[in-house]
Write a protein that holds these residues in place. Structure first.
Motif, short mmCIF file in Angstrom:
data_model
loop_
_atom_site.label_atom_id
_atom_site.label_comp_id
_atom_site.label_asym_id
_atom_site.label_seq_id
_atom_site.Cartn_x
_atom_site.Cartn_y
_atom_site.Cartn_z
N GLY A 137 15.13 -8.48 17.36
CA GLY A 137 14.85 -7.05 17.47
C GLY A 137 13.99 -6.57 16.32
O GLY A 137 13.26 -7.33 15.68
N GLN A 138 14.08 -5.26 16.05
CA GLN A 138 13.33 -4.64 14.96
C GLN A 138 13.86 -5.16 13.62
O GLN A 138 15.06 -5.20 13.40
N ILE A 139 12.96 -5.54 12.73
CA ILE A 139 13.33 -6.08 11.43
C ILE A 139 12.83 -5.13 10.35
O ILE A 139 11.65 -4.76 10.34
N PHE A 199 9.64 -6.93 1.19
CA PHE A 199 8.88 -7.92 1.94
C PHE A 199 7.94 -8.74 1.06
O PHE A 199 7.55 -9.84 1.44
N GLY A 200 7.62 -8.24 -0.12
CA GLY A 200 6.81 -9.02 -1.05
C GLY A 200 7.49 -10.32 -1.45
O GLY A 200 6.84 -11.32 -1.70
N VAL A 228 6.35 -3.22 0.40
CA VAL A 228 5.86 -4.08 -0.67
C VAL A 228 5.53 -3.21 -1.88
O VAL A 228 5.21 -2.03 -1.73
N ASN A 229 5.60 -3.78 -3.06
CA ASN A 229 5.25 -3.05 -4.27
C ASN A 229 3.74 -2.97 -4.44
O ASN A 229 3.22 -1.96 -4.89
N PHE A 230 3.05 -4.06 -4.11
CA PHE A 230 1.59 -4.09 -4.13
C PHE A 230 1.13 -5.18 -3.20
O PHE A 230 1.88 -6.13 -2.91
N LEU A 231 -0.08 -5.05 -2.68
CA LEU A 231 -0.58 -5.97 -1.66
C LEU A 231 -0.68 -7.41 -2.15
O LEU A 231 -0.53 -8.34 -1.36
N GLY A 232 -0.91 -7.60 -3.43
CA GLY A 232 -1.04 -8.95 -3.99
C GLY A 232 0.23 -9.77 -3.90
O GLY A 232 0.20 -10.98 -4.11
N GLU A 233 1.37 -9.16 -3.58
CA GLU A 233 2.62 -9.91 -3.40
C GLU A 233 2.58 -10.78 -2.15
O GLU A 233 3.33 -11.75 -2.05
#
Length: 149
Positions: free
Chosen positions: A66-68, A73-74, A94-99
């Motif tokens: 189902g929905q997660i 998520f980083g 996420v804290n920042f995209l680079g994660e």
């Protein structure tokens, strides 16, 4: 990549060395494998440790159809989660995209309904460009400032 039965058994043995994972995975009262059930898991990395938390998180995400929702998520995000994005089943923080690994980062940037908040300037500009805004044009600066707030 082919993973043979012996390699799979070795991986299971490695996982079950952890007393936390052995307790969680080998106790029949911990999980319901009913496809209609909902799974709510508070996985505290500070209490469990990074390895145990990662294994539990990834197993739960792989099992549930189902929905997660994954606020961290980083830490948990892997390229294989692109399928969850394509299926529209993922809400991720996420804290920042680079994660994120590069392929997963690209997939995350294509998600409709992104809500940037407290971003770095670099991430705000990247997200603005994915939203179709051009540096120096009307709206770009407002978008980036709001994303960083």
């Amino acid at each position: 990549m082919y993973v043979g039965p012996l390699e799979a058994l070795a991986t299971v043995d490695d996982i079950l060395v952890s007393p936390v994972l052995r307790s969680v995975l080998c106790n029949p009262t911990n999980f319901s494998f009913n496809p209609n059930s909902k799974i709510l898991a508070r996985i505290n990395r500070a209490e469990l440790g990074d390895v145990d938390a990662l294994v539990l998180g990834l197993l739960l995400m792989a099992h549930f159809k189902g929905q997660i929702v994954v606020p961290d998520f980083g830490f948990y995000g892997r390229d294989l989660h692109q399928a969850n994005i394509r299926e529209g089943r993922l809400i991720a923080g996420v804290n920042f995209l680079g994660e994120l690994p590069p392929k997963l980062r690209q997939a995350a940037l294509l998600i409709d309904g992104k809500v940037p908040s407290g971003t770095t300037l670099e991430d705000a500009e990247t997200i603005a460009q994915y939203e179709g805004l051009v540096p120096g044009m009307i709206g770009f600066t407002d978008f980036t400032q709001e994303a960083m707030a």
